[in-house]
Scaffold this active site. Sequence first.
Site, PDB file in Angstrom:
ATOM      1  N   HIS A  63      -3.418  -5.026  -0.013  1.00 45.78           N
ATOM      2  CA  HIS A  63      -3.147  -5.457   1.381  1.00 45.78           C
ATOM      3  C   HIS A  63      -3.015  -6.984   1.372  1.00 45.78           C
ATOM      4  O   HIS A  63      -4.318  -7.607   1.828  1.00 45.78           O
ATOM      5  CB  HIS A  63      -3.944  -5.004   2.666  1.00 45.78           C
ATOM      6  CG  HIS A  63      -3.712  -3.678   2.875  1.00 45.78           C
ATOM      7  ND1 HIS A  63      -2.708  -3.130   3.897  1.00 45.78           N
ATOM      8  CD2 HIS A  63      -4.235  -2.313   2.467  1.00 45.78           C
ATOM      9  CE1 HIS A  63      -2.850  -1.668   3.818  1.00 45.78           C
ATOM     10  NE2 HIS A  63      -3.633  -1.477   2.781  1.00 45.78           N
ATOM     11  N   GLU A 107      -2.022  -8.995   3.704  1.00 41.83           N
ATOM     12  CA  GLU A 107      -2.271  -9.449   4.934  1.00 41.83           C
ATOM     13  C   GLU A 107      -3.762  -9.378   5.380  1.00 41.83           C
ATOM     14  O   GLU A 107      -4.334  -9.982   6.283  1.00 41.83           O
ATOM     15  CB  GLU A 107      -1.506  -8.651   6.265  1.00 41.83           C
ATOM     16  CG  GLU A 107      -1.895  -7.241   6.332  1.00 41.83           C
ATOM     17  CD  GLU A 107      -1.629  -6.246   5.326  1.00 41.83           C
ATOM     18  OE1 GLU A 107      -1.874  -4.857   5.596  1.00 41.83           O
ATOM     19  OE2 GLU A 107      -1.192  -6.482   4.281  1.00 41.83           O
ATOM     20  N   CYS A 156       0.688  -1.048   0.071  1.00 38.88           N
ATOM     21  CA  CYS A 156      -0.027  -0.010  -0.017  1.00 38.88           C
ATOM     22  C   CYS A 156       1.005   1.312  -0.037  1.00 38.88           C
ATOM     23  O   CYS A 156       1.672   1.603  -0.974  1.00 38.88           O
ATOM     24  CB  CYS A 156      -1.050   0.044   1.109  1.00 38.88           C
ATOM     25  SG  CYS A 156      -2.432   1.148   0.904  1.00 38.88           S
TER      26      CYS A 156
END
Length: 207
Positions: free
Chosen positions: A184, A186, A80
Site C-alpha cells: 500500500h 498510500e 493490493c
Amino acid sequence: MVVIVDYGLGNLMSVLGAVKRLGHEVSVSRDLDQIRNADRLILPGVGAFGDGMKNLHELGLIDPLNEAVLGQKIPVLGICLGCQLMAQESWEFGHHQGLGWVKGSVIKLEVSDKGLKVPHVGWNALSQAKPDVLYRAIPDESLFYFVHSFHLKCAEDVVTGVCEYGERFTAAFHKDNIFGTQFHPEKSQLYGLELLKNFLAGDDHAA
C-alpha cells in the site's frame, strides 16, 4: 484528472488523501465517462478477489476499464487487491477469473517459518528487481507497508519488485501502461508518496 475507481472495496479515502497531498485533481468514482476520460486511473482494493470481480461485473465496470486501459492505454495503478485483480485468475476461496491484463495467477502466500504469520501485515523491504519509473528517488530495499494473504505469481519479465516473507513473491510489476503494487503506497509514508508521485507524473510510462 486522476480517477480512483470505486467498486465497493478499497482503502478509498487513504488513497484519495495521498493523491490530494500531491496536489492532483482527483475523484473517487464509478462513473463510466469519468473512467474513460481519466488521465490516470488507480484501482485500489482490500478484501477477497471473488468479491472484487463480482462487484466490477455488477457495476458494469469491466468493459469501460478494458477500453480505458487496453484500448486508450491510460496509465493505471493497481494497489493490493487491485493489483491482484489485474491477473488472469485467482485461487482465493475457489477459482475466479480476473481482468486478464497481466499473465499470472493469484495464489496463497506459503510460509513455513512458524515465526511468520499469515496474513503478512506490516513493513517489509522492497527489492527493486529492475529499474522502473516508479522508483525514481526511492532507494533499493526501502520499506513499504503490506497487508495480504495471497500474492500474484506472474511472468518474470514484468516483475519490477520482490519481497521476502517466508517465500519470495512479486511485490510490484509494470507492463506497458499497467502498474501494480502488492503493498500500500498510500500507507507507506515518505517513499509511498514518492512512488505515487512518480506514477502521477506526466512522463511516458509506457517506456
